[in-house]
Design a protein around this motif. Sequence first.
Motif, PDB file in Angstrom:
ATOM      1  N   VAL A 190      -5.088   4.561   2.790  1.00 60.06           N
ATOM      2  CA  VAL A 190      -4.046   3.950   1.972  1.00 60.06           C
ATOM      3  C   VAL A 190      -4.584   3.583   0.601  1.00 60.06           C
ATOM      4  O   VAL A 190      -5.764   3.277   0.441  1.00 60.06           O
ATOM      5  CB  VAL A 190      -3.453   2.688   2.651  1.00 60.06           C
TER       6      VAL A 190
ATOM      7  N   ILE B  94       0.662   5.120   1.660  1.00 57.59           N
ATOM      8  CA  ILE B  94      -0.050   5.926   2.644  1.00 57.59           C
ATOM      9  C   ILE B  94      -0.408   7.264   1.998  1.00 57.59           C
ATOM     10  O   ILE B  94       0.462   7.982   1.529  1.00 57.59           O
ATOM     11  CB  ILE B  94       0.787   6.142   3.918  1.00 57.59           C
TER      12      ILE B  94
ATOM     13  N   THR C  76      -8.845   2.835  -2.512  1.00 57.43           N
ATOM     14  CA  THR C  76      -8.351   3.332  -1.234  1.00 57.43           C
ATOM     15  C   THR C  76      -9.196   2.785  -0.088  1.00 57.43           C
ATOM     16  O   THR C  76     -10.377   2.483  -0.269  1.00 57.43           O
ATOM     17  CB  THR C  76      -8.355   4.875  -1.176  1.00 57.43           C
TER      18      THR C  76
ATOM     19  N   LEU D 281      -0.908  -1.697   9.538  1.00 58.21           N
ATOM     20  CA  LEU D 281       0.173  -1.429   8.591  1.00 58.21           C
ATOM     21  C   LEU D 281       1.507  -1.907   9.156  1.00 58.21           C
ATOM     22  O   LEU D 281       1.736  -1.833  10.361  1.00 58.21           O
ATOM     23  CB  LEU D 281       0.254   0.071   8.305  1.00 58.21           C
TER      24      LEU D 281
ATOM     25  N   VAL E  61       0.825  -1.201   0.000  1.00 52.29           N
ATOM     26  CA  VAL E  61       0.000   0.000   0.000  1.00 52.29           C
ATOM     27  C   VAL E  61       0.859   1.250   0.000  1.00 52.29           C
ATOM     28  O   VAL E  61       2.034   1.214   0.360  1.00 52.29           O
ATOM     29  CB  VAL E  61      -0.963   0.049   1.223  1.00 52.29           C
TER      30      VAL E  61
END
Length: 63
Positions: free
Chosen positions: A40, A28, A49, A57, A26
């Motif tokens: 993300v 951020i 998203t 994460l 991903v």
Amino acid sequence: MDVKRAMDIFNDKATIAVQLDGEDPVWIEHVDEVHGMATVQVGSRPTNTHTVSVDRLAEVEKL
């Protein structure tokens, strides 16, 4: 990951690999420090998203 590290990665000019739930790579896009959440982008599609807890994460370790 904690909120401070998520903010550090978001603000860093370098590309730092991050995974969601240890699987999906991903990017951020935004960090909500007050609520401990991050928006993300999953994969390469900008429209894909998700807003998730920063606890989900993980920074990918460099080999």
